[in-house]
Design an enzyme around this catalytic site. Structure first.
Site, PDB file in Angstrom:
ATOM      1  CG  ASP A 135      66.816   6.954  46.491  1.00 21.22           C
ATOM      2  OD1 ASP A 135      66.057   6.672  45.537  1.00 21.22           O
ATOM      3  OD2 ASP A 135      66.874   8.093  47.006  1.00 21.22           O
ATOM      4  CE1 TYR A 156      66.129   6.268  51.508  1.00 17.59           C
ATOM      5  CE2 TYR A 156      63.815   6.084  50.941  1.00 17.59           C
ATOM      6  CZ  TYR A 156      65.096   6.433  50.597  1.00 17.59           C
ATOM      7  OH  TYR A 156      65.347   6.945  49.364  1.00 17.59           O
ATOM      8  CG  ASP A 187      83.711   7.293  48.389  1.00 17.62           C
ATOM      9  OD1 ASP A 187      83.732   6.048  48.517  1.00 17.62           O
ATOM     10  OD2 ASP A 187      84.495   8.041  49.004  1.00 17.62           O
ATOM     11  CE  LYS A 198      82.679   7.265  53.006  1.00 16.91           C
ATOM     12  NZ  LYS A 198      83.594   7.630  51.907  1.00 16.91           N
ATOM     13  CG  ASP A 207      67.470   8.560  40.765  1.00 13.01           C
ATOM     14  OD1 ASP A 207      66.772   7.523  40.780  1.00 13.01           O
ATOM     15  OD2 ASP A 207      67.009   9.697  40.982  1.00 13.01           O
TER      16      ASP A 207
HETATM   17  C1  IPM Z   1      62.618   5.478  44.618  1.00 13.74           C
HETATM   18  C2  IPM Z   1      62.065   6.794  45.030  1.00 13.74           C
HETATM   19  C3  IPM Z   1      61.495   6.678  46.438  1.00 13.74           C
HETATM   20  C4  IPM Z   1      62.648   6.283  47.354  1.00 13.74           C
HETATM   21  C5  IPM Z   1      60.766   7.915  46.953  1.00 13.74           C
HETATM   22  C6  IPM Z   1      59.611   8.300  46.049  1.00 13.74           C
HETATM   23  C7  IPM Z   1      60.303   7.764  48.367  1.00 13.74           C
HETATM   24  O1  IPM Z   1      63.046   7.784  44.942  1.00 13.74           O
HETATM   25  O2  IPM Z   1      61.854   4.489  44.618  1.00 13.74           O
HETATM   26  O3  IPM Z   1      63.799   5.408  44.290  1.00 13.74           O
HETATM   27  O4  IPM Z   1      63.417   7.138  47.794  1.00 13.74           O
HETATM   28  O5  IPM Z   1      62.777   5.097  47.624  1.00 13.74           O
HETATM   29 MG    MG Z   2      64.843   7.137  44.007  1.00 12.42          MG
END
Ligand code: IPM
Ligand code: MG
Length: 364
Positions: free
Chosen positions: A247, A141, A223, A191, A251
């Site tokens: 990140d 990032y 992975d 990784k 999710d």
């Molecule tokens: C998260 C989100 C953020 C990230 C975005 C909105 C920049 O996806 O907090 O997971 O990638 O960190």
């Molecule tokens: Mg995210």
């Protein structure tokens, strides 16, 4: 006790879910006689439109002057054009960096009540309870170089996955501290079979591990981890990982909890201690979800659980945090569901009604 909170609702469903968390906070305030002073600030897409910056100076100053930041979400399809110089997300990234919030705690809890509605076999996910510690101010990032340019053959771009040993050490140490207070297992995700930064990550993690002989450390390739969190989620306790890996994996992990609308997070600048107040930024992991904004259907539970994390880590109110968390569990048990976690025979409610019911349960 007077606690100063910066409220940055942001874009999309941000303002709706924050509104419900604030109802809960008001209830907690009445119940405990603590005073929460709230100041609202601009961030993200709305901030760009009104001030030209995704993180106006005033907002950053407000955050710095507060005990905690309660954050909704940023992001708006209006800003999808890849040629744009500034995006709503830049506001959040700048906040994390400016405030030194290097550790993002993302607990993943599978509620018994949601096990049957999930897309997994109940026996595999029942009781899963782990926490990701995602590195938040380094890696892909923020690493340099990060740029686009053009050569005669065409366009090029680079992002860098860069880490110093200090950045890895403080994050991994925080993971060990959490693991020590939980089930004493730490999974470090990398990784290392391909990436140099991961090989450093593994080395530093092994160094830090010497200070925590009581914690069982395992290394896992990212992975493999992507697979294992769905196959054997109960095997995990605390996971530490690089920014981008974290990140993506969180999710994915939210599927276990039934929905992204269930996962809270806390971004901190040091090891959390429930008895001391420490600055932090608190945000649900789900993002702005523009497609469902303004329809009163978003799930406010992630933000309400996020508020509970704020009470625990930035307000030194662990009992009140537990009160909120138990109220959420009871409301699920009573059968109330927003659309994202709805299943047959349950009672579907909107954003506001879900907030109201949780507030009522806290008072009960
Ligand atoms: C998260 C989100 C953020 C990230 C975005 C909105 C920049 O996806 O907090 O997971 O990638 O960190
Ligand atoms: Mg995210």
């Amino acid at each position: 006790m007077n606690i100063k909170i910066a409220v940055l609702s942001g874009d999309g469903i941000g303002p709706e879910v924050i509104a419900e968390a604030l109802k809960v906070l008001e209830m907690v305030g009445q119940y405990t006689c603590h005073e929460f002073s709230l100041t609202h600030g601009l961030v993200g897409g709305e901030a760009i439109e009104r001030t030209g910056s995704a993180l106006p100076d005033e907002t950053l100053a407000l955050a710095r002057a507060s005990d905690a930041v309660l954050f909704g979400a940023v992001g708006d399809p209006k800003f999808d054009d890849p040629g744009l110089k500034m995006r709503p997300e830049d506001g959040l990234l700048a906040l994390r960096k400016e405030l030194g919030l290097f550790a993002n705690l993302r607990p993943v809890m599978v509620y018994d009540e949601l096990v049957d509605g999930a897309i997994f076999k109940p026996d595999i996910i029942r009781g899963a309870d782990f926490i990701f510690v995602r590195e938040l101010t380094g890696g892909l990032y923020f690493g340099q170089p990060k740029k686009r340019w053009t050569v005669p053959e065409g366009r090029r771009a680079v992002d860098s996955m860069a880490y110093s040993e200090q950045e890895i050490e403080r994050l991994v140490r925080l993971g060990f501290e959490l693991a020590r207070a939980r089930r004493r297992k730490l999974t470090s995700v990398d990784k290392a079979n391909v990436l140099e930064s991961s090989r450093l990550w593994r080395e530093v993690t092994n160094d830090v591990a010497r200070d925590y002989p009581e914690v069982a450390l395992e290394h896992m390739l990212v992975d493999t981890c992507a697979m294992r969190i769905l196959l054997t989620p109960r095997d995990f306790d605390v996971l530490v990982t690089e920014n981008t890996f974290g990140d993506i994996l969180t999710d994915e992990a939210s599927l276990l909890a039934g929905s992204m609308g269930m996962l809270p997070s806390a971004s901190l600048a040091g090891v959390p201690r429930e008895v001391e107040r420490a600055f932090g930024l608190y945000e649900p992991i789900h993002g702005s979800a523009p497609a469902i904004a303004g329809k009163d259907i978003a799930n406010p539970i992630a933000t309400i659980l996020t508020l509970a994390m704020m009470l625990r880590y930035s307000c030194a109110l662990p009992e009140e945090a537990g009160l909120v968390e138990r109220a959420v569990a009871r409301v699920l048990k009573m059968g109330y569901r927003t659309g994202d976690i709805m299943s047959e025979g349950k009672k579907q409610v909107g954003t506001k009604e879900m907030g109201d019911i949780i507030v009522r349960e806290i008072a009960a």
